[in-house]
Design a protein around this motif. Structure first.
Motif, PDB file in Angstrom:
ATOM      1  N   VAL A 215      -1.859  -0.448   8.089  1.00 41.63           N
ATOM      2  CA  VAL A 215      -3.046  -1.447   8.249  1.00 41.63           C
ATOM      3  C   VAL A 215      -3.132  -2.867   9.153  1.00 41.63           C
ATOM      4  CG1 VAL A 215      -3.041  -3.859   6.780  1.00 41.63           C
ATOM      5  CG2 VAL A 215      -2.029  -2.342   6.087  1.00 41.63           C
TER       6      VAL A 215
ATOM      7  N   PHE B 217      -7.942   0.447   6.691  1.00 39.26           N
ATOM      8  CA  PHE B 217      -6.395   0.695   6.345  1.00 39.26           C
ATOM      9  C   PHE B 217      -7.005   1.833   6.239  1.00 39.26           C
ATOM     10  CE2 PHE B 217      -8.115  -2.149   3.199  1.00 39.26           C
ATOM     11  CZ  PHE B 217      -6.807  -3.076   3.150  1.00 39.26           C
TER      12      PHE B 217
ATOM     13  N   VAL C  16      -5.296   1.408  -1.237  1.00 36.23           N
ATOM     14  CA  VAL C  16      -5.923   0.172  -0.586  1.00 36.23           C
ATOM     15  C   VAL C  16      -6.054  -1.399  -1.605  1.00 36.23           C
ATOM     16  CG1 VAL C  16      -8.626  -0.231  -0.057  1.00 36.23           C
ATOM     17  CG2 VAL C  16      -7.222   1.722   0.825  1.00 36.23           C
TER      18      VAL C  16
ATOM     19  N   ASN D 234      -5.014   7.328  -2.709  1.00 36.64           N
ATOM     20  CA  ASN D 234      -6.066   6.543  -1.246  1.00 36.64           C
ATOM     21  C   ASN D 234      -6.403   4.961  -2.206  1.00 36.64           C
ATOM     22  OD1 ASN D 234      -5.570   5.930   1.286  1.00 36.64           O
ATOM     23  ND2 ASN D 234      -7.883   5.739   1.393  1.00 36.64           N
ATOM     24  N   ASP D 235      -6.969   4.856  -3.232  1.00 34.96           N
ATOM     25  CA  ASP D 235      -7.412   4.119  -3.941  1.00 34.96           C
ATOM     26  C   ASP D 235      -6.309   2.851  -3.918  1.00 34.96           C
ATOM     27  OD1 ASP D 235     -10.131   5.188  -2.739  1.00 34.96           O
ATOM     28  OD2 ASP D 235     -10.648   6.134  -4.663  1.00 34.96           O
TER      29      ASP D 235
ATOM     30  N   GLY E 162       0.917  -1.007  -0.091  1.00 39.26           N
ATOM     31  CA  GLY E 162      -0.178  -0.203   0.150  1.00 39.26           C
ATOM     32  C   GLY E 162       0.720   1.547  -0.131  1.00 39.26           C
TER      33      GLY E 162
ATOM     34  N   GLU F 202     -11.467  -8.599   1.970  1.00 41.94           N
ATOM     35  CA  GLU F 202     -11.120  -6.981   2.352  1.00 41.94           C
ATOM     36  C   GLU F 202     -11.963  -6.964   3.889  1.00 41.94           C
ATOM     37  OE1 GLU F 202     -13.220  -2.795   0.708  1.00 41.94           O
ATOM     38  OE2 GLU F 202     -12.834  -4.774  -0.025  1.00 41.94           O
TER      39      GLU F 202
END
Length: 286
Positions: free
Chosen positions: A108, A99, A75, A71-72, A63, A94
């Protein structure tokens, strides 16, 4: 005063009830059962703990490496990496992970349920039973969740990581052709692009990650500012100043010696680039 019933059992076990020896034997049996159960559960529990920590560490690194892209993206990369590190042969999903990031650090947290014998025993002793959340129609076997699993115990792990170090050198053309459009163009656009790059790095709040250097070229190659981080005394404002202050070449003859500019950048990267950093040269010209 000793309870008369206990006193009678102690003096004459055969008269009824449990004698001291029987109580002691049951106690030893219960203790032995607990010890045996722990001997089975603990290695499995700690193995799951180690596997989850490994998965969370790998997810944090993946990450962080993608955090500069957003950020997307960070993740997504973390989830992909976590899925490659199963815990007790189960793929992390998930729902097992959370996160967080502040633009500079990627965090994390992981949590999984691990089947244990001791969990079942504790639930049995406390009278807690597993129930399944129903849909409200009152069907058989349905009810509200007790909030406790009688088959498992929770294992958690946490990790955080910084994006990988990056050393970037901007190599900018300052030859006379950079004024061919008139009105200081295209050199003004190129300088503004260089400033925008520095501002983008500043927005990442990545002073411990990014360093930027600036080289210009015309007839010669010129090291305008060595690789600099926001933590250095010069900081990124000095980098932007170096970009804005670069003059166009004022001499005559051929003066687009891009080879010289690239050589100066390579020399700077070899001399001052960090060993484990991602090294990039951005070449800016007309």
């Amino acid at each position: 005063m000793i309870n008369p019933m206990i006193e009678q059992v102690r003096k004459n076990p055969a008269s009824g009830g449990f004698g001291i020896n029987q109580i002691f034997s049951i106690g030893v049996l219960v203790i032995s059962l607990c010890v045996s159960t722990l001997a089975v559960d603990l290695p499995f529990y700690f193995a799951a703990q180690n596997q989850l920590q490994t998965a969370v560490n790998a997810a944090a690194l993946a990450g962080a490496a993608n955090l500069p892209d957003g950020n997307d993206e960070a993740v997504e990369a973390a989830l992909d990496m976590a899925a490659q590190n199963p815990v007790t042969n189960k793929i992390l999903e998930e729902s097992n992970l959370t996160f967080d990031s502040n633009g500079n650090v990627f965090e994390v947290r992981g949590e999984v349920e691990v089947d244990t014998i001791m969990a079942k025993i504790l639930c049995g002793l406390t009278g807690v039973v597993d129930t399944v959340a129903g849909d409200g129609d009152g069907g058989e076997g349905e009810g509200e969740s007790s909030g406790m699993s009688c088959n498992s115990m929770k294992v958690g792990a946490y990790a955080k990581a910084l994006p990988a170090a990056r050393d970037t050198i901007l190599v900018i053309d300052m030859s006379t052709s950079m004024d061919d459009l008139g009105g200081d163009q295209p050199v003004t656009d190129v300088k503004e692009a260089g400033i925008a790059f520095v501002d983008q790095v500043l927005a990442l709040d990545s002073e411990s990650v990014d360093r930027i250097g600036v080289v210009s070229f015309d007839r010669y190659g010129n090291n305008r500012i060595s690789l600099t981080s926001q933590n250095d005394s010069a900081n990124f404002e000095a980098v932007k100043g170096a970009i804005m202050d670069m003059p166009l070449y004022g001499g005559g003859g051929w003066n687009t010696n891009f080879q010289a500019g690239m050589q100066v950048a390579m020399d700077e990267m070899l001399a001052n680039g960090r060993q484990n950093a991602k090294k990039t040269i951005v070449f800016m010209t007309d």
